[in-house]
Design a protein around this motif. Sequence first.
Motif, PDB file in Angstrom:
ATOM      1  N   ALA A  61       0.826  -1.204   0.000  1.00 15.70           N
ATOM      2  CA  ALA A  61       0.000   0.000   0.000  1.00 15.70           C
ATOM      3  C   ALA A  61       0.861   1.254   0.000  1.00 15.70           C
ATOM      4  O   ALA A  61       0.553   2.234  -0.687  1.00 15.70           O
ATOM      5  N   TYR A  62       1.950   1.238   0.730  1.00 21.09           N
ATOM      6  CA  TYR A  62       2.853   2.387   0.784  1.00 21.09           C
ATOM      7  C   TYR A  62       3.491   2.627  -0.579  1.00 21.09           C
ATOM      8  O   TYR A  62       3.556   3.756  -1.057  1.00 21.09           O
ATOM      9  N   LEU A  63       3.962   1.566  -1.205  1.00 27.26           N
ATOM     10  CA  LEU A  63       4.596   1.708  -2.508  1.00 27.26           C
ATOM     11  C   LEU A  63       3.598   2.160  -3.560  1.00 27.26           C
ATOM     12  O   LEU A  63       3.963   2.834  -4.517  1.00 27.26           O
ATOM     13  N   PHE A  64       2.341   1.808  -3.411  1.00 24.83           N
ATOM     14  CA  PHE A  64       1.320   2.243  -4.350  1.00 24.83           C
ATOM     15  C   PHE A  64       1.193   3.759  -4.336  1.00 24.83           C
ATOM     16  O   PHE A  64       0.940   4.382  -5.368  1.00 24.83           O
ATOM     17  N   LEU A  65       1.393   4.372  -3.179  1.00 22.05           N
ATOM     18  CA  LEU A  65       1.263   5.823  -3.062  1.00 22.05           C
ATOM     19  C   LEU A  65       2.509   6.576  -3.507  1.00 22.05           C
ATOM     20  O   LEU A  65       2.459   7.777  -3.702  1.00 22.05           O
ATOM     21  N   MET A  66       3.615   5.889  -3.665  1.00 20.30           N
ATOM     22  CA  MET A  66       4.873   6.524  -4.048  1.00 20.30           C
ATOM     23  C   MET A  66       4.911   6.753  -5.556  1.00 20.30           C
ATOM     24  O   MET A  66       4.335   5.984  -6.322  1.00 20.30           O
ATOM     25  N   PRO A  67       5.630   7.788  -5.999  1.00 19.68           N
ATOM     26  CA  PRO A  67       5.827   7.963  -7.437  1.00 19.68           C
ATOM     27  C   PRO A  67       6.607   6.774  -7.999  1.00 19.68           C
ATOM     28  O   PRO A  67       7.362   6.113  -7.287  1.00 19.68           O
ATOM     29  N   GLU A  68       6.445   6.543  -9.281  1.00 18.20           N
ATOM     30  CA  GLU A  68       7.064   5.381  -9.914  1.00 18.20           C
ATOM     31  C   GLU A  68       8.596   5.419  -9.874  1.00 18.20           C
ATOM     32  O   GLU A  68       9.248   4.396  -9.798  1.00 18.20           O
ATOM     33  N   ASP A  69       9.183   6.606  -9.921  1.00 20.81           N
ATOM     34  CA  ASP A  69      10.644   6.697 -10.004  1.00 20.81           C
ATOM     35  C   ASP A  69      11.333   6.705  -8.639  1.00 20.81           C
ATOM     36  O   ASP A  69      12.542   6.847  -8.564  1.00 20.81           O
ATOM     37  N   HIS A  70      10.602   6.553  -7.568  1.00 20.47           N
ATOM     38  CA  HIS A  70      11.199   6.617  -6.225  1.00 20.47           C
ATOM     39  C   HIS A  70      11.191   5.238  -5.582  1.00 20.47           C
ATOM     40  O   HIS A  70      10.166   4.594  -5.480  1.00 20.47           O
TER      41      HIS A  70
END
Length: 158
Positions: A61-70
Amino acid sequence: MLFGKSLFQSVVDRLDKEAEDEVPTEETAFRISGLASSFVPVAPAAPSAPTDPGTDQRLVAYLFLMPEDHEPEPPEAPTPTEPPAWIDRLSPEEVAADLGLDPSDDRERLQERRRAFARDNHPDRIPAEFREEATMRMKTANRLIDDALSRCDPPQGR
């Protein structure tokens, strides 16, 4: 009567005429005026989470909220904490020595000693792995101070 009608009848006729003029259309009949949208926001579809039991759903869930390049940084390993100096001093005699109780202490001095001891030994102020020992020390110290307070002469004004 006004013009052949009673006052009551003329008021009723006027209200009926106003009600006929304000016939709601089908579009507005089931909507509340002023609310253009619903209260529940439309959420984007969440990515399908793997069903692997080892997968951390919070991380997904956390990674889903992160921009793709981060890419998130890996969490740091917890640093081991040093045990307090008093960790092995749990007997009532050792706690009494650490408190520095004196038979001549009055109520005010005993309360000062209690606060000073709690400032250094309270379980809420030390790392979690040492809380059991700190709780034992605080219980012992409170019991010792309460016993000393009961031996003091009663406070003035009671």
